[in-house]
Design an enzyme around this catalytic site. Structure first.
Site, PDB file in Angstrom:
ATOM      1  N   HIS A  90       0.820  -1.215   0.000  1.00 49.41           N
ATOM      2  CA  HIS A  90       0.000   0.000   0.000  1.00 49.41           C
ATOM      3  C   HIS A  90       0.854   1.266   0.000  1.00 49.41           C
ATOM      4  O   HIS A  90       0.342   2.346  -0.265  1.00 49.41           O
ATOM      5  CB  HIS A  90      -1.039  -0.019   1.131  1.00 49.41           C
ATOM      6  CG  HIS A  90      -0.536   0.336   2.490  1.00 49.41           C
ATOM      7  ND1 HIS A  90      -0.233  -0.604   3.447  1.00 49.41           N
ATOM      8  CD2 HIS A  90      -0.290   1.532   3.071  1.00 49.41           C
ATOM      9  CE1 HIS A  90       0.168  -0.005   4.543  1.00 49.41           C
ATOM     10  NE2 HIS A  90       0.140   1.297   4.350  1.00 49.41           N
ATOM     11  N   ASP A 226       1.146  -7.659   2.407  1.00 42.98           N
ATOM     12  CA  ASP A 226       1.244  -6.231   2.095  1.00 42.98           C
ATOM     13  C   ASP A 226       2.705  -5.787   1.948  1.00 42.98           C
ATOM     14  O   ASP A 226       3.258  -5.130   2.820  1.00 42.98           O
ATOM     15  CB  ASP A 226       0.549  -5.429   3.215  1.00 42.98           C
ATOM     16  CG  ASP A 226       0.296  -3.987   2.814  1.00 42.98           C
ATOM     17  OD1 ASP A 226       0.892  -3.521   1.825  1.00 42.98           O
ATOM     18  OD2 ASP A 226      -0.499  -3.309   3.502  1.00 42.98           O
ATOM     19  N   SER A 651       4.119   2.386   8.283  1.00 41.18           N
ATOM     20  CA  SER A 651       3.879   1.382   7.267  1.00 41.18           C
ATOM     21  C   SER A 651       5.171   1.116   6.538  1.00 41.18           C
ATOM     22  O   SER A 651       5.854   2.051   6.133  1.00 41.18           O
ATOM     23  CB  SER A 651       2.834   1.862   6.277  1.00 41.18           C
ATOM     24  OG  SER A 651       1.578   1.516   6.736  1.00 41.18           O
TER      25      SER A 651
HETATM   26  N1  ARG Z   1      -4.507   0.664   7.533  1.00 38.26           N
HETATM   27  C1  ARG Z   1      -3.210   0.575   6.950  1.00 38.26           C
HETATM   28  C2  ARG Z   1      -2.560   1.961   6.931  1.00 38.26           C
HETATM   29  O1  ARG Z   1      -2.975   2.826   7.631  1.00 38.26           O
HETATM   30  C3  ARG Z   1      -3.247  -0.053   5.597  1.00 38.26           C
HETATM   31  C4  ARG Z   1      -3.942   0.699   4.515  1.00 38.26           C
HETATM   32  C5  ARG Z   1      -3.955   0.069   3.156  1.00 38.26           C
HETATM   33  N2  ARG Z   1      -4.964  -0.960   3.007  1.00 38.26           N
HETATM   34  C6  ARG Z   1      -6.248  -0.755   2.609  1.00 38.26           C
HETATM   35  N3  ARG Z   1      -7.061  -1.782   2.567  1.00 38.26           N
HETATM   36  N4  ARG Z   1      -6.714   0.411   2.258  1.00 38.26           N
HETATM   37  O2  ARG Z   1      -1.996   2.476   6.033  1.00 38.26           O
HETATM   38  N1  GLU Z   2      -0.954   1.457   7.544  1.00 37.65           N
HETATM   39  C1  GLU Z   2      -0.305   2.511   8.251  1.00 37.65           C
HETATM   40  C2  GLU Z   2       0.595   3.374   7.395  1.00 37.65           C
HETATM   41  O1  GLU Z   2       0.356   3.609   6.252  1.00 37.65           O
HETATM   42  C3  GLU Z   2       0.405   1.927   9.401  1.00 37.65           C
HETATM   43  C4  GLU Z   2      -0.581   1.459  10.327  1.00 37.65           C
HETATM   44  C5  GLU Z   2      -0.830   2.455  11.409  1.00 37.65           C
HETATM   45  O2  GLU Z   2      -1.388   3.525  11.179  1.00 37.65           O
HETATM   46  O3  GLU Z   2      -0.400   2.087  12.495  1.00 37.65           O
HETATM   47  O4  GLU Z   2       1.551   3.937   7.846  1.00 37.65           O
END
Ligand code: ARG
Ligand code: GLU
Length: 716
Positions: A90, A226, A651
């Site tokens: 991502h 991921d 991330s």
């Molecule tokens: N929650 C994670 C972050 O904050 C992963 C985001 C990407 N995944 C998604 N299904 N949108 O970045």
């Molecule tokens: N998915 C998050 C990012 O893009 C990391 C997860 C979080 O926010 O802890 O940095």
């Protein structure tokens, strides 16, 4: 058996007792240059087998030399002697999307370069190493700043910072940045080495890299692969250089060995990366505002927009590709805010803060910090209408592409006129905005955007007119007859055709500008631009005062709670968090194991839901248990959780074991713990990582890109 039980129970009670004494043991994002002083003993006690010098050193190569800020928004780590870097799928998503088309759909099918010359360039993408971090508080605050306040103080600080940053880079190719910590009570100078030729090497298909999609996002148990792979290129002398086909793979000072040994419960772990923003020391009235006012409206706006995008993305592949990255960005924080609100409620964050505050007020009484609480509370309250107005303008106003185009074009005109006599600067401006607009129009679909406007403009208009208490007047809507306005805007505005905009920029003149102001699309953009500019102007002094009192509040807390070591809020600088592999109880009677396996992928797949679709190749490998070197007792590990304090920006951060070996890549947090940016709770907050063995399995068994494994240092 029974005896053992009693013994374990006694041990557990002992451990628990100990935990309550040392409640904040695993909370915190620590500055790597202060580890030696603040954390190393605690870390070693918990299992770390390295010295502070092996983690962060400015003289010798250390772990930090394998960590990069990936594009400024994510983290990446070097995993081979040839500059190979690993980050999340991502995080690489925007680049993967940019290289994708209906014919070459890398989002859907994945991408693997099988030779160096197949790796794909990404102009604008950077990877930055941290050379050193040095405290410069005294130099920033003196001469002069210490004895002044308000604007005077700010001016002195800013000029000191500029001077020090300039001095720091005068002989060399590094970049310097001084950042405020603890809300302006301490300053650190960060030296970076920025690499500008970063190429895409490999990415699994979305069905692996984004497996579980939005259904599983922010949720444990997880089964997402991921990750994506990039490579840093340097010039012949191993120095940063702009993209050139003559550049060669970068030779790093350190690359992370990858351990295939996996994790067990209570194993020591640490996460090294660039967390973006946290706010752990807010007052209850700020949390109340976020939870009960700001988050609900932001959630509502995104909900409406996402519904529209979904319908349109389902209608064609071209639209799906155009909007996939935008949609992912929207849905990510939409869900995060929902989880955050739930967690704040469940953890009774407001109650907890209010109790702390009552205690604080008693302690501060009429001493040196007597006025801090009251002032901070008041400035917080004053800021709320502005925060609301700005958030709504960005989300609902600039969330409509055509209005955003108007907003950006107005910005171009303003900057151009400002630099009027400077031909070189103006040429640069033109090129910069042309590039930006080309990118924006590439991912723009008129029909879809019109539907977005139909959904958002009424919310924007209504919400703005309801905001009370700011002296920014929203004197009436320019969108009186909304339907008519939108119809006109999407049929008549010159912004609907990208060529008009490119021409406008290329042959810009004042008379063209005058004419543009009559355009209906431009008018909306300019309207929002003015609204934002005016509220920013009134908000700025309030925000400055909030920062001053938030800083004083923190200083006071540090004095008051002497047994606790405080860490600064995240501010996109390099930090180290540590904790352990740890399961948790999401609710009464339910226990979540720390590790998932491939059987979970197949279980989810069999549900038939669209977010759980895998391709034939993966299905076959998993069903036949063709796991290669990566299996453990007949199973393939997929993801695990640990208690490391992380946030957005983490991330792509490596999760490391006690010996500093890579064991997984951080990519998310658990649903029950998403409130950790405002109220960290060690009992329930977990970070989620892809297990190193699943990453290697995908590269090796699934993609057949075995040559990449030869570059790595695997620890078996
Ligand atoms: N929650 C994670 C972050 O904050 C992963 C985001 C990407 N995944 C998604 N299904 N949108 O970045
Ligand atoms: N998915 C998050 C990012 O893009 C990391 C997860 C979080 O926010 O802890 O940095």
């Amino acid at each position: 058996m029974r005896k053992l039980h009693i013994f374990t129970r006694a041990l557990l009670i002992l451990l628990l007792l100990n935990a309550s004494v040392n409640l904040h043991a695993d909370e915190g994002m620590w500055l790597p240059n202060l580890i030696q002083k603040l954390n190393i003993e605690d870390m070693q006690l918990k299992g770390l087998e390295l010295s502070a010098e092996e983690i962060y050193s400015i003289n010798n190569s250390s772990l930090k030399d394998a960590i990069v800020s990936f594009g400024g928004f994510c983290t990446g780590e070097v995993i081979s002697s040839q500059g190979l870097i690993l980050t999340n799928h991502h995080c690489g998503y925007g680049q993967i999307q940019k290289h994708s088309s209906v014919e070459k759909d890398y989002l859907k099918n994945g991408f693997w370069a099988m030779r160096h010359d197949q790796e794909l360039a990404n102009p604008g993408l950077t990877a930055s190493f941290i050379v050193s971090i040095t405290e410069v508080t005294d130099s920033v605050l003196s001469p002069g700043a210490k004895s002044r306040s308000g604007k005077d103080r700010q001016r002195i600080i800013e000029s000191n910072i500029k001077r020090l940053e300039k001095e720091a880079v005068k002989d060399g190719h590094y970049e310097a940045q001084i950042k405020a910590f603890f809300h302006g009570s301490r300053y650190f100078l960060i030296l970076k080495e920025v690499f500008k030729d970063v190429r895409l090497v490999g990415a699994p298909p979305e069905s692996i890299g984004k497996f579980g999609g939005d259904t599983d996002n922010w949720v444990w148990p997880r089964h997402t692969g991921d990750f994506s792979l990039f490579r840093i290129y340097a010039d012949k002398n191993n120095m940063p250089a702009e993209y050139s086909k003559d550049n060669i793979p970068y030779t790093p000072k350190h690359h992370l060995p990858i351990s295939l040994k996996g994790v067990e419960e209570n194993d020591f772990t640490m996460v090294f990366g660039f967390p973006g923003r946290t706010n752990e020391y807010l007052l209850s009235n700020e949390i109340d505002f976020i939870k009960n006012t700001l988050n609900p409206i932001r959630i509502h706006i995104r909900d409406e927009k996402m519904k529209v995008l979904q319908t349109n993305m389902q209608s064609s592949d071209a639209i799906r590709i155009k909007y996939s990255a935008k949609y992912a960005r929207l849905s990510n924080y939409y869900k995060k805010w929902k989880g955050e609100n739930m967690g704040l409620k469940r953890s009774r964050a407001i109650d907890k803060k209010q109790k702390e505050e009552a205690d604080f007020k008693r302690w501060a009484n009429d001493g040196a910090f007597a006025d801090v609480y009251k002032n901070l509370e008041e400035y917080n309250a004053l800021s709320h209408p502005y925060q609301l107005l700005l958030n709504i303008s960005y989300e609902a106003g600039l969330g409509i592409d055509l209005i955003y185009f108007g907003f950006m074009l107005e910005r171009f005109c303003q900057s151009y006129d400002l630099a009027e006599l400077d031909k070189k600067k103006n040429e640069e401006l033109k090129q910069r905005f042309l590039k930006r607009f080309k990118k924006m129009y590439k991912d723009f679909d008129l029909k879809t955007d019109k539907a977005v406007a139909e959904a958002l403009l009424p919310i924007l208009d209504k919400s703005l007119s309801e905001i009370k208490g700011s002296n920014v007047l929203y004197n009436g809507s320019i969108w009186a007859d909304m339907d008519d306005y939108i119809n006109k805007m999407y049929s008549k505005s010159f912004l609907t055709d990208s060529n008009n905009v490119f021409d406008f920029i290329q042959s810009y003149s004042k008379s063209k500008y005058k004419k543009s102001q009559k355009d209906i699309g431009m008018q909306s953009g300019v309207f929002i631009a003015k609204l934002i500019a005016r509220s920013r102007l009134s908000y700025q002094p309030i925000q400055d005062s909030m920062e001053v009192y938030q800083g004083k509040y923190m200083l006071a807390l540090i004095q008051k709670n002497k047994d606790r070591t405080y860490y600064p809020n995240a501010n996109s600088t390099l930090r180290l968090a540590y904790g352990k592999v740890e399961p948790y109880f999401p609710k009464d009677g339910v226990f979540y194991h720390y590790q998932t396996h491939s059987s979970g992928i197949l279980q989810k797949y069999s549900s038939g839901e669209k977010d759980y679709v895998i391709d034939e190749r993966l299905e076959k490998l998993l069903k036949e248990k063709d796991f290669g070197d990566y299996e453990v007792n007949g199973k393939l590990p997929i993801c695990f959780i640990a208690s490391n304090h992380t946030t957005g920006g983490n991330s792509g951060s490596p999760v490391l074991n006690a010996r500093g070996e890579f064991i997984g890549i951080n990519f998310d947090r658990n649903w029950e713990g998403t409130m950790s940016d405002l109220n960290y709770d060690i009992n329930i907050c977990r970070n989620i990582a892809v297990d190193a063995r699943y990453i290697l399995f995908v590269i090796d068994k699934y993609a057949g890109a075995t040559y990449l494994l030869d570059e790595m240092s695997l620890v078996r």
